[in-house]
Write a protein that holds these residues in place. Structure first.
Motif, PDB file in Angstrom:
ATOM      1  N   ASN A 165      -2.901   3.379  10.859  1.00 24.89           N
ATOM      2  CA  ASN A 165      -1.751   3.325  11.766  1.00 24.89           C
ATOM      3  C   ASN A 165      -1.726   4.521  12.722  1.00 24.89           C
ATOM      4  O   ASN A 165      -2.367   5.540  12.480  1.00 24.89           O
ATOM      5  CB  ASN A 165      -0.448   3.302  10.961  1.00 24.89           C
ATOM      6  CG  ASN A 165      -0.189   1.960  10.308  1.00 24.89           C
ATOM      7  OD1 ASN A 165      -1.096   1.153  10.142  1.00 24.89           O
ATOM      8  ND2 ASN A 165       1.047   1.723   9.921  1.00 24.89           N
TER       9      ASN A 165
ATOM     10  N   ARG B 201       5.714   3.405   3.309  1.00 27.88           N
ATOM     11  CA  ARG B 201       5.203   3.685   4.652  1.00 27.88           C
ATOM     12  C   ARG B 201       6.282   3.437   5.685  1.00 27.88           C
ATOM     13  O   ARG B 201       7.135   2.575   5.519  1.00 27.88           O
ATOM     14  CB  ARG B 201       3.978   2.818   4.947  1.00 27.88           C
ATOM     15  CG  ARG B 201       3.254   3.174   6.237  1.00 27.88           C
ATOM     16  CD  ARG B 201       1.980   2.357   6.397  1.00 27.88           C
ATOM     17  NE  ARG B 201       0.962   2.707   5.414  1.00 27.88           N
ATOM     18  CZ  ARG B 201      -0.265   2.184   5.391  1.00 27.88           C
ATOM     19  NH1 ARG B 201      -0.597   1.242   6.261  1.00 27.88           N
ATOM     20  NH2 ARG B 201      -1.135   2.573   4.486  1.00 27.88           N
TER      21      ARG B 201
ATOM     22  N   ASP C 246       0.832  -1.204   0.000  1.00 30.72           N
ATOM     23  CA  ASP C 246       0.000   0.000   0.000  1.00 30.72           C
ATOM     24  C   ASP C 246       0.865   1.253   0.000  1.00 30.72           C
ATOM     25  O   ASP C 246       0.739   2.112   0.863  1.00 30.72           O
ATOM     26  CB  ASP C 246      -0.940  -0.015   1.210  1.00 30.72           C
ATOM     27  CG  ASP C 246      -2.156   0.871   1.003  1.00 30.72           C
ATOM     28  OD1 ASP C 246      -2.456   1.224  -0.162  1.00 30.72           O
ATOM     29  OD2 ASP C 246      -2.824   1.223   1.989  1.00 30.72           O
TER      30      ASP C 246
ATOM     31  N   LYS D 143       1.014   7.197  -1.001  1.00 33.55           N
ATOM     32  CA  LYS D 143       0.360   6.398  -2.038  1.00 33.55           C
ATOM     33  C   LYS D 143       0.224   7.283  -3.270  1.00 33.55           C
ATOM     34  O   LYS D 143      -0.003   8.492  -3.150  1.00 33.55           O
ATOM     35  CB  LYS D 143      -1.040   5.943  -1.604  1.00 33.55           C
ATOM     36  CG  LYS D 143      -1.122   5.245  -0.271  1.00 33.55           C
ATOM     37  CD  LYS D 143      -2.579   4.950   0.066  1.00 33.55           C
ATOM     38  CE  LYS D 143      -2.758   4.619   1.536  1.00 33.55           C
ATOM     39  NZ  LYS D 143      -4.171   4.381   1.892  1.00 33.55           N
TER      40      LYS D 143
ATOM     41  N   MET E 233      10.586   7.494   5.317  1.00 29.41           N
ATOM     42  CA  MET E 233       9.785   8.708   5.449  1.00 29.41           C
ATOM     43  C   MET E 233      10.610   9.886   5.967  1.00 29.41           C
ATOM     44  O   MET E 233      10.183  10.627   6.852  1.00 29.41           O
ATOM     45  CB  MET E 233       8.595   8.439   6.386  1.00 29.41           C
ATOM     46  CG  MET E 233       7.507   7.575   5.767  1.00 29.41           C
ATOM     47  SD  MET E 233       6.681   8.380   4.373  1.00 29.41           S
ATOM     48  CE  MET E 233       7.330   7.436   3.006  1.00 29.41           C
TER      49      MET E 233
ATOM     50  N   ASP F 231       3.464   7.123  12.410  1.00 26.59           N
ATOM     51  CA  ASP F 231       3.710   6.616  11.063  1.00 26.59           C
ATOM     52  C   ASP F 231       3.176   7.586  10.013  1.00 26.59           C
ATOM     53  O   ASP F 231       2.272   8.374  10.284  1.00 26.59           O
ATOM     54  CB  ASP F 231       3.037   5.261  10.859  1.00 26.59           C
ATOM     55  CG  ASP F 231       3.635   4.162  11.728  1.00 26.59           C
ATOM     56  OD1 ASP F 231       4.721   4.391  12.296  1.00 26.59           O
ATOM     57  OD2 ASP F 231       3.020   3.094  11.837  1.00 26.59           O
ATOM     58  N   ASN F 232       3.735   7.489   8.836  1.00 33.27           N
ATOM     59  CA  ASN F 232       3.140   8.161   7.688  1.00 33.27           C
ATOM     60  C   ASN F 232       3.538   7.410   6.432  1.00 33.27           C
ATOM     61  O   ASN F 232       4.354   6.480   6.482  1.00 33.27           O
ATOM     62  CB  ASN F 232       3.529   9.634   7.596  1.00 33.27           C
ATOM     63  CG  ASN F 232       2.374  10.495   7.133  1.00 33.27           C
ATOM     64  OD1 ASN F 232       1.527  10.041   6.351  1.00 33.27           O
ATOM     65  ND2 ASN F 232       2.315  11.733   7.594  1.00 33.27           N
ATOM     66  N   GLY F 233       2.928   7.789   5.319  1.00 30.78           N
ATOM     67  CA  GLY F 233       3.192   7.053   4.093  1.00 30.78           C
ATOM     68  C   GLY F 233       2.822   7.856   2.867  1.00 30.78           C
ATOM     69  O   GLY F 233       2.286   8.969   2.952  1.00 30.78           O
TER      70      GLY F 233
ATOM     71  N   SER G 199      -0.440   9.621   3.918  1.00 31.70           N
ATOM     72  CA  SER G 199      -1.247   8.972   4.957  1.00 31.70           C
ATOM     73  C   SER G 199      -0.648   7.626   5.308  1.00 31.70           C
ATOM     74  O   SER G 199      -0.007   6.980   4.475  1.00 31.70           O
ATOM     75  CB  SER G 199      -2.685   8.775   4.478  1.00 31.70           C
ATOM     76  OG  SER G 199      -3.431   8.036   5.434  1.00 31.70           O
ATOM     77  N   ALA G 200      -0.891   7.199   6.542  1.00 28.27           N
ATOM     78  CA  ALA G 200      -0.573   5.829   6.947  1.00 28.27           C
ATOM     79  C   ALA G 200      -1.847   5.115   7.390  1.00 28.27           C
ATOM     80  O   ALA G 200      -1.818   4.235   8.247  1.00 28.27           O
ATOM     81  CB  ALA G 200       0.478   5.801   8.044  1.00 28.27           C
ATOM     82  N   SER G 201      -2.983   5.559   6.808  1.00 24.89           N
ATOM     83  CA  SER G 201      -4.259   4.868   6.968  1.00 24.89           C
ATOM     84  C   SER G 201      -4.662   4.716   8.434  1.00 24.89           C
ATOM     85  O   SER G 201      -4.837   5.694   9.141  1.00 24.89           O
ATOM     86  CB  SER G 201      -4.189   3.514   6.257  1.00 24.89           C
ATOM     87  OG  SER G 201      -5.453   2.902   6.195  1.00 24.89           O
TER      88      SER G 201
END
Length: 350
Positions: free
Chosen positions: A103, A11, A8, A111, A19, A107-109, A99-101
């Motif tokens: 989590n 992340r 995904d 997509k 990150m 955290d972060n991410g 975003s990290a959904s």
């Protein structure tokens, strides 16, 4: 080092590899560089959830993208599926979600969506990784006279709400319905209450005061206990829990029972079949879906196709088998007649 993207996107813990501002900037550079090969000046949408590190990552992406001569459209906090929609709505070349959904806030991410609103395929993500690790990005930097611009689009909430309303079945009404929404102090904190209020529902909104650190904290799809309590206390008709980036949905019924993704899919599949719009009489689930769902689908006479775990693999099987519904027990559901991405609010409207 060696691989950035998982099932995904990219992340990790904010300010730790991958990150870090330096790596995020390179991701922005690589995306812009690849898009420039199409022969025009790209425009890239950037949206995010409500995490503290979102500002840092957003600015790093903007620096990377503009350094390659591409333009940025910043849209601020919006659900992941909203960012996918806005990418197509604004005719952008790509959309990037920070975003990290579900989590925790640490955290972060990242997509990435294509201009068609679908998440990038594995091959496309591999191309971005290869370009970064080739150490040749510096050779692609734009001249000082060709650096990109960044600006903010302010009407995205209204655009997204209009889009969401189109997914609600015609002939039905939410007027007077008592609904409790748990926005997980995340990306749905503005749009979900406003949408259901406009649709004349009697709304109680929980966890709509994000502070950068309380996203998903004892709330949302992973922690529906507070939602259960409020539904029972307020004698509500239904409770809707979203996760931090708004692509998942868990339901609480009027008796306080929690209804997860597999049960929601069973309900929606039966409804689609009865209406004669269950394309190819098929649904896509994952190998982790429970036996109860399989039994229910068999009784309905519906074909069940199982994918690997992960919404991208569910989507692949849906496209391959021309299915309109699929998802996971986590509440990540896809209704391809309405959107290219899993959308918690669209799932609720179904």
């Amino acid at each position: 080092m060696g691989k950035l993207f998982g099932t995904d996107g990219a992340r990790g813990v904010a300010n730790e590899y991958p990150m870090t501002p330096e790596m995020v900037m390179q991701i922005g550079q690589a995306v812009a560089c690849i898009l420039k090969r199409e022969g025009h000046r790209p425009r890239i949408v950037i949206g995010k959830d409500t995490r503290l590190s979102g500002y840092m990552i957003e600015n790093s992406l903007v620096a990377g993208i503009t350094s390659m001569g591409a333009d940025v459209i910043n849209i601020g906090p919006l659900p992941t599926p909203g960012i996918a929609f806005i990418t197509t709505n604004l005719d952008a070349d790509a959309g990037i979600v920070i975003s990290a959904s579900h989590n925790p806030f640490e955290d972060n991410g990242i997509k990435i969506f294509s201009k068609s609103g679908f998440k990038l395929a594995d091959k496309q993500e591999a191309d971005i990784e290869d370009l970064i690790f080739s150490k040749k990005l510096s050779e692609e930097l734009s001249k000082s006279t060709e650096i990109g611009k960044a600006y903010r689009e302010t009407d995205v909430l209204g655009r997204y709400i209009v889009f969401l309303k189109q997914a609600f079945p015609r002939g039905l009404s939410l007027e007077g319905m008592k609904i409790v929404v748990d926005c997980a102090n995340g990306a749905t904190y503005k749009v979900a209450p406003l949408l259901f209020k406009e649709m004349r529902a009697d709304i109680t909104a929980l966890n709509i005061e994000p502070d950068g650190m309380n996203i998903n904290l004892n709330c949302g799809t992973l922690h529906p206990e507070g939602l259960v309590e409020k539904v029972l206390e307020s004698d509500a008709d239904i409770g809707l829990a979203f996760d931090g980036d708004g692509d998942r949905l868990i339901i609480v019924d009027e008796k306080g029972n929690t209804i997860t993704g597999d049960r929601i899919m069973a309900i929606c599949t039966q409804d689609l079949k009865e209406e004669g719009v269950l394309k190819n009489n098929t649904i896509v689930t994952t190998v982790m879906s429970n036996m109860g769902l399989s039994i229910a689908l068999e009784k309905m006479g519906v074909t069940q196709i199982r994918s690997k775990v992960g919404d991208r693999y569910v989507l692949e099987e849906m496209l391959k088998n021309d299915a309109v519904i699929g998802g996971e027990d986590s509440g990540h559901l896809l209704f391809l007649d309405h959107h290219t991405s899993g959308d918690g609010i669209i799932s609720a409207l179904q």
